[in-house]
Design a protein around this motif. Sequence first.
Motif, PDB file in Angstrom:
ATOM      1  N   UNK A   1     -10.745   1.925  -4.391  1.00  0.00           N
ATOM      2  CA  UNK A   1     -12.190   2.147  -4.523  1.00  0.00           C
ATOM      3  C   UNK A   1     -12.721   2.899  -3.309  1.00  0.00           C
ATOM      4  N   UNK A   2     -12.292   2.487  -2.129  1.00  0.00           N
ATOM      5  CA  UNK A   2     -12.785   3.117  -0.903  1.00  0.00           C
ATOM      6  C   UNK A   2     -12.123   4.474  -0.654  1.00  0.00           C
ATOM      7  N   UNK A   3     -10.904   4.649  -1.132  1.00  0.00           N
ATOM      8  CA  UNK A   3     -10.271   5.967  -1.042  1.00  0.00           C
ATOM      9  C   UNK A   3     -11.029   6.981  -1.891  1.00  0.00           C
ATOM     10  N   UNK A   4     -11.412   6.577  -3.096  1.00  0.00           N
ATOM     11  CA  UNK A   4     -12.184   7.469  -3.968  1.00  0.00           C
ATOM     12  C   UNK A   4     -13.530   7.797  -3.339  1.00  0.00           C
ATOM     13  N   UNK A   5     -14.173   6.799  -2.757  1.00  0.00           N
ATOM     14  CA  UNK A   5     -15.466   7.026  -2.101  1.00  0.00           C
ATOM     15  C   UNK A   5     -15.315   7.990  -0.931  1.00  0.00           C
ATOM     16  N   UNK A   6     -14.251   7.839  -0.164  1.00  0.00           N
ATOM     17  CA  UNK A   6     -13.982   8.711   0.979  1.00  0.00           C
ATOM     18  C   UNK A   6     -13.817  10.159   0.519  1.00  0.00           C
TER      19      UNK A   6
ATOM     20  N   UNK B   1      -4.648  -6.507  -6.797  1.00  0.00           N
ATOM     21  CA  UNK B   1      -6.033  -6.595  -6.344  1.00  0.00           C
ATOM     22  C   UNK B   1      -6.219  -5.822  -5.034  1.00  0.00           C
ATOM     23  N   UNK B   2      -5.258  -5.944  -4.127  1.00  0.00           N
ATOM     24  CA  UNK B   2      -5.343  -5.223  -2.860  1.00  0.00           C
ATOM     25  C   UNK B   2      -5.387  -3.719  -3.091  1.00  0.00           C
ATOM     26  N   UNK B   3      -4.474  -3.198  -3.906  1.00  0.00           N
ATOM     27  CA  UNK B   3      -4.463  -1.748  -4.177  1.00  0.00           C
ATOM     28  C   UNK B   3      -5.739  -1.305  -4.868  1.00  0.00           C
ATOM     29  N   UNK B   4      -6.258  -2.130  -5.763  1.00  0.00           N
ATOM     30  CA  UNK B   4      -7.496  -1.780  -6.476  1.00  0.00           C
ATOM     31  C   UNK B   4      -8.669  -1.675  -5.511  1.00  0.00           C
TER      32      UNK B   4
ATOM     33  N   UNK C   1       0.807  -1.223   0.000  1.00  0.00           N
ATOM     34  CA  UNK C   1       0.000   0.000   0.000  1.00  0.00           C
ATOM     35  C   UNK C   1       0.841   1.276   0.000  1.00  0.00           C
ATOM     36  N   UNK C   2       2.130   1.151   0.208  1.00  0.00           N
ATOM     37  CA  UNK C   2       2.979   2.336   0.274  1.00  0.00           C
ATOM     38  C   UNK C   2       2.934   3.176  -0.983  1.00  0.00           C
ATOM     39  N   UNK C   3       2.755   2.531  -2.139  1.00  0.00           N
ATOM     40  CA  UNK C   3       2.736   3.268  -3.409  1.00  0.00           C
ATOM     41  C   UNK C   3       1.506   4.156  -3.557  1.00  0.00           C
ATOM     42  N   UNK C   4       0.484   3.950  -2.708  1.00  0.00           N
ATOM     43  CA  UNK C   4      -0.713   4.798  -2.766  1.00  0.00           C
ATOM     44  C   UNK C   4      -0.471   6.171  -2.148  1.00  0.00           C
ATOM     45  N   UNK C   5       0.628   6.313  -1.412  1.00  0.00           N
ATOM     46  CA  UNK C   5       1.022   7.580  -0.797  1.00  0.00           C
ATOM     47  C   UNK C   5      -0.062   8.117   0.144  1.00  0.00           C
TER      48      UNK C   5
ATOM     49  N   UNK D   1     -19.229  -5.833   6.868  1.00  0.00           N
ATOM     50  CA  UNK D   1     -17.991  -5.732   6.112  1.00  0.00           C
ATOM     51  C   UNK D   1     -18.297  -5.356   4.669  1.00  0.00           C
ATOM     52  N   UNK D   2     -17.427  -4.531   4.097  1.00  0.00           N
ATOM     53  CA  UNK D   2     -17.654  -4.067   2.728  1.00  0.00           C
ATOM     54  C   UNK D   2     -17.060  -5.012   1.699  1.00  0.00           C
ATOM     55  N   UNK D   3     -15.986  -5.758   2.074  1.00  0.00           N
ATOM     56  CA  UNK D   3     -15.303  -6.622   1.109  1.00  0.00           C
ATOM     57  C   UNK D   3     -14.441  -7.622   1.853  1.00  0.00           C
TER      58      UNK D   3
END
Length: 236
Positions: A125-130, A118-121, A28-32, A106-108
């Motif tokens: 999705x939830x980052x965009x929703x947030x 798949x984990x980053x994807x 997840x580090x690449x998501x910054x 639970x959402x997923x």
Amino acid sequence: MNVATPEKASILIVDDMEENLVALEAVLGSLDQELVRAHSGEEALKAMLRQEFAVVLLDVLMPGMDGFETAANIKRLDQTKDVPIILVTGNEADTDYLYRGYALGAADFLTKPFDPWLLRTKVNVFLDLYRKNRQLAAQAEQLRRLLVGAPTPAAAIGPAGSVERIEDARNRLSRVRAAGTAAGAGSGEQLSEITERLAQIELQLRDAVGNEAPDLADRIADLERAVRSLRVGRDA
């Protein structure tokens, strides 16, 4: 309660195994974004009461309070109930796990060993929703302020005291209008001009921002002088 900056959101990763936390951080580090660790369900709940999170990755099999119990507690609290939870399970997970997790809110789900892409994807999705929810909340607050006539935040109106100066201008304008009405009998043309100028300033005041206050004050002062000349002319 801490809130992430507009540029970054916070992600809570919960696992009792240090190597699993390290693996999640590496992917997840690449998501910054801000990554916050918790080694137990109890630690996760404390973190969520201190800080706002966009999503929680929650391991199911943990000693003490397991992932299901932790998820149930998260969903039970008003402060945290809307935070999406991704439950992380091992290969032994079956349909009963899925049913129980979704029943708790639970959402997923994510199965170990997980695919990094798949984990980053899923997390994205939830980052965009947030981010969209935060934007909608900001727009709703702005609309509420417009509807109830609440003052604009200080950052939008300029130097300190701008709101007070605009309110003072409104009060002075009301006094000028009252004085003009009292003084204007028999001075039709001049009173008409003053009335027109009053209407223009009132329109400007309606949408005024702080840096316009000095100009408005000058224009109102001109009107005050015009009204005084009306009163002098009437009394002569």
